[in-house]
Write a protein that holds these residues in place. Structure first.
Motif, PDB file in Angstrom:
ATOM      1  N   PRO A 188       0.828  -1.195   0.000  1.00  0.00           N
ATOM      2  CA  PRO A 188       0.000   0.000   0.000  1.00  0.00           C
ATOM      3  C   PRO A 188       0.866   1.249   0.000  1.00  0.00           C
ATOM      4  N   SER A 189       0.469   2.260  -0.792  1.00  0.00           N
ATOM      5  CA  SER A 189       1.270   3.473  -0.887  1.00  0.00           C
ATOM      6  C   SER A 189       1.236   4.264   0.406  1.00  0.00           C
ATOM      7  N   ASN A 190       0.163   4.144   1.158  1.00  0.00           N
ATOM      8  CA  ASN A 190       0.042   4.859   2.414  1.00  0.00           C
ATOM      9  C   ASN A 190       0.327   3.895   3.559  1.00  0.00           C
ATOM     10  N   ALA A 191       1.441   4.127   4.263  1.00  0.00           N
ATOM     11  CA  ALA A 191       1.835   3.224   5.342  1.00  0.00           C
ATOM     12  C   ALA A 191       0.790   3.183   6.449  1.00  0.00           C
ATOM     13  N   MET A 192      -0.033   4.234   6.562  1.00  0.00           N
ATOM     14  CA  MET A 192      -1.051   4.285   7.603  1.00  0.00           C
ATOM     15  C   MET A 192      -2.152   3.252   7.363  1.00  0.00           C
ATOM     16  N   GLU A 193      -2.275   2.761   6.129  1.00  0.00           N
ATOM     17  CA  GLU A 193      -3.297   1.772   5.796  1.00  0.00           C
ATOM     18  C   GLU A 193      -2.928   0.385   6.299  1.00  0.00           C
ATOM     19  N   GLN A 194      -1.677   0.190   6.722  1.00  0.00           N
ATOM     20  CA  GLN A 194      -1.194  -1.128   7.098  1.00  0.00           C
ATOM     21  C   GLN A 194      -1.178  -1.320   8.598  1.00  0.00           C
ATOM     22  N   THR A 195      -1.384  -2.566   9.013  1.00  0.00           N
ATOM     23  CA  THR A 195      -1.152  -2.910  10.414  1.00  0.00           C
ATOM     24  C   THR A 195       0.352  -3.084  10.585  1.00  0.00           C
ATOM     25  N   ALA A 196       0.798  -3.157  11.835  1.00  0.00           N
ATOM     26  CA  ALA A 196       2.229  -3.371  12.096  1.00  0.00           C
ATOM     27  C   ALA A 196       2.681  -4.701  11.500  1.00  0.00           C
ATOM     28  N   GLY A 197       1.823  -5.719  11.595  1.00  0.00           N
ATOM     29  CA  GLY A 197       2.164  -7.026  11.043  1.00  0.00           C
ATOM     30  C   GLY A 197       2.305  -7.004   9.532  1.00  0.00           C
ATOM     31  N   GLN A 198       1.399  -6.285   8.851  1.00  0.00           N
ATOM     32  CA  GLN A 198       1.493  -6.170   7.388  1.00  0.00           C
ATOM     33  C   GLN A 198       2.771  -5.445   6.988  1.00  0.00           C
ATOM     34  N   ALA A 199       3.098  -4.386   7.718  1.00  0.00           N
ATOM     35  CA  ALA A 199       4.327  -3.640   7.420  1.00  0.00           C
ATOM     36  C   ALA A 199       5.541  -4.540   7.573  1.00  0.00           C
ATOM     37  N   LEU A 200       5.572  -5.353   8.627  1.00  0.00           N
ATOM     38  CA  LEU A 200       6.711  -6.248   8.842  1.00  0.00           C
ATOM     39  C   LEU A 200       6.832  -7.286   7.738  1.00  0.00           C
ATOM     40  N   PHE A 201       5.710  -7.732   7.192  1.00  0.00           N
ATOM     41  CA  PHE A 201       5.753  -8.656   6.052  1.00  0.00           C
ATOM     42  C   PHE A 201       6.510  -8.020   4.891  1.00  0.00           C
ATOM     43  N   ALA A 253       0.909 -17.349   8.254  1.00  0.00           N
ATOM     44  CA  ALA A 253       0.899 -18.759   8.660  1.00  0.00           C
ATOM     45  C   ALA A 253       2.140 -19.109   9.482  1.00  0.00           C
ATOM     46  N   LYS A 254       3.255 -18.496   9.151  1.00  0.00           N
ATOM     47  CA  LYS A 254       4.510 -18.810   9.840  1.00  0.00           C
ATOM     48  C   LYS A 254       4.694 -17.998  11.126  1.00  0.00           C
ATOM     49  N   PHE A 255       4.349 -16.690  11.076  1.00  0.00           N
ATOM     50  CA  PHE A 255       4.674 -15.798  12.194  1.00  0.00           C
ATOM     51  C   PHE A 255       3.463 -15.246  12.947  1.00  0.00           C
ATOM     52  N   GLY A 256       2.257 -15.406  12.382  1.00  0.00           N
ATOM     53  CA  GLY A 256       1.072 -14.820  12.997  1.00  0.00           C
ATOM     54  C   GLY A 256       0.796 -13.425  12.449  1.00  0.00           C
ATOM     55  N   LYS A 257      -0.361 -12.866  12.787  1.00  0.00           N
ATOM     56  CA  LYS A 257      -0.754 -11.556  12.241  1.00  0.00           C
ATOM     57  C   LYS A 257       0.039 -10.408  12.832  1.00  0.00           C
ATOM     58  N   GLU A 258       0.422 -10.511  14.085  1.00  0.00           N
ATOM     59  CA  GLU A 258       1.188  -9.446  14.744  1.00  0.00           C
ATOM     60  C   GLU A 258       2.424 -10.073  15.396  1.00  0.00           C
ATOM     61  N   PRO A 259       3.409 -10.458  14.590  1.00  0.00           N
ATOM     62  CA  PRO A 259       4.565 -11.169  15.143  1.00  0.00           C
ATOM     63  C   PRO A 259       5.469 -10.269  15.988  1.00  0.00           C
ATOM     64  N   LYS A 260       6.192 -10.899  16.889  1.00  0.00           N
ATOM     65  CA  LYS A 260       7.228 -10.184  17.627  1.00  0.00           C
ATOM     66  C   LYS A 260       8.391  -9.971  16.669  1.00  0.00           C
ATOM     67  N   ARG A 261       8.973  -8.790  16.722  1.00  0.00           N
ATOM     68  CA  ARG A 261      10.035  -8.459  15.769  1.00  0.00           C
ATOM     69  C   ARG A 261      11.185  -9.453  15.818  1.00  0.00           C
ATOM     70  N   GLU A 262      11.594  -9.859  17.028  1.00  0.00           N
ATOM     71  CA  GLU A 262      12.753 -10.752  17.136  1.00  0.00           C
ATOM     72  C   GLU A 262      12.500 -12.126  16.512  1.00  0.00           C
ATOM     73  N   ALA A 263      11.229 -12.493  16.307  1.00  0.00           N
ATOM     74  CA  ALA A 263      10.905 -13.766  15.655  1.00  0.00           C
ATOM     75  C   ALA A 263      11.270 -13.741  14.171  1.00  0.00           C
ATOM     76  N   GLU A 304      12.431   2.732   5.369  1.00  0.00           N
ATOM     77  CA  GLU A 304      13.297   2.597   4.193  1.00  0.00           C
ATOM     78  C   GLU A 304      13.076   1.280   3.459  1.00  0.00           C
ATOM     79  N   LEU A 305      12.407   0.338   4.118  1.00  0.00           N
ATOM     80  CA  LEU A 305      12.303  -1.014   3.573  1.00  0.00           C
ATOM     81  C   LEU A 305      10.869  -1.447   3.272  1.00  0.00           C
ATOM     82  N   LEU A 306       9.911  -0.552   3.471  1.00  0.00           N
ATOM     83  CA  LEU A 306       8.515  -0.911   3.193  1.00  0.00           C
ATOM     84  C   LEU A 306       8.295  -1.268   1.728  1.00  0.00           C
ATOM     85  N   VAL A 307       9.067  -0.633   0.856  1.00  0.00           N
ATOM     86  CA  VAL A 307       8.955  -0.879  -0.584  1.00  0.00           C
ATOM     87  C   VAL A 307      10.332  -1.241  -1.123  1.00  0.00           C
ATOM     88  N   ASP A 308      10.390  -2.217  -2.011  1.00  0.00           N
ATOM     89  CA  ASP A 308      11.640  -2.586  -2.680  1.00  0.00           C
ATOM     90  C   ASP A 308      11.916  -1.521  -3.734  1.00  0.00           C
TER      91      ASP A 308
END
Length: 199
Positions: A4-17, A48-58, A135-139
């Motif tokens: 998504p172009s607007n980072a505000m549209e994402q949950t923390a988990g989506q952003a981490l993906f 499926a691997k990390f859950g919807k809101e994973p802990k960053r260190e995972a 800096e890493l939300l978009v390739d």
């Protein structure tokens, strides 16, 4: 699917993906053995691997260079909002435990000036790069306005200089802080081949 172009549209988990996938693709472009499922994971695979809101260190992982299995790089998704110089010791212990000498630390917030300076002073024993989530939300290499960049080997660089009868001093400059240079982990003295689409 594009992030998504607007980072505000994402949950923390989506952003981490998106961030983790960009890191995986970035390291693959740098010549590290990053498994294809990690580079091409879908959001469903990630959940499926990390859950919807994973802990960053995972999300931490280690990869080795394709041409040298002993050349390892450890990626740390730092969990605190700020990184200070005093926080580096446990991170270095984690890097050591992975038998790595290189690391990328992904930060939710901005590092302190002291932390940035301390990271530079770790060289040459450790090569540590700091990236913020934003800096890493978009390739960046997949953006339509960014031409294809290829980092030349030393042999390719010398061949190019000979072919065009020029020297390094006459080549256009790119800052080591440029987002594309940071993506490829370029250092001073390295040269990119830039392929632009003709009009």
């Amino acid at each position: 699917r594009e992030a998504p172009s607007n980072a505000m549209e994402q949950t923390a988990g989506q952003a981490l993906f998106w961030i983790r996938r960009t890191v995986a693709r970035m390291l693959h472009a740098r010549g590290f053995a990053v498994p294809k499922p990690m580079r091409e994971a879908s959001e469903d695979d990630f959940v499926a691997k990390f859950g919807k809101e994973p802990k960053r260190e995972a999300l931490n992982f280690t990869v080795a260079a394709l041409d040298d299995a002993d050349d390892k790089l450890h990626v740390i998704f730092y969990s605190s909002s700020k990184l200070g110089a005093s926080d580096l010791r446990p991170l270095l212990e984690e890097i050591d435990s992975e038998e790595a000498t290189r690391a990328i630390i992904v930060l939710a917030g901005k590092p302190t000036g002291y932390a940035t300076m301390a990271v530079k002073q770790l060289a040459p024993k450790y090569q540590v790069e700091l990236f913020q989530d934003s800096e890493l939300l978009v390739d960046i290499t997949e953006h339509d306005l960014v031409p294809e960049h290829t980092l030349l080997t030393e042999a390719e660089k010398q061949q190019m200089l000979t072919k065009y009868r020029t020297t390094e001093l006459h080549l256009p400059r790119i800052s080591v802080d440029d987002p594309v240079a940071r993506y490829f982990g370029a250092s001073r003295g390295q040269v990119f081949r830039v392929m632009r689409q003709s009009d």
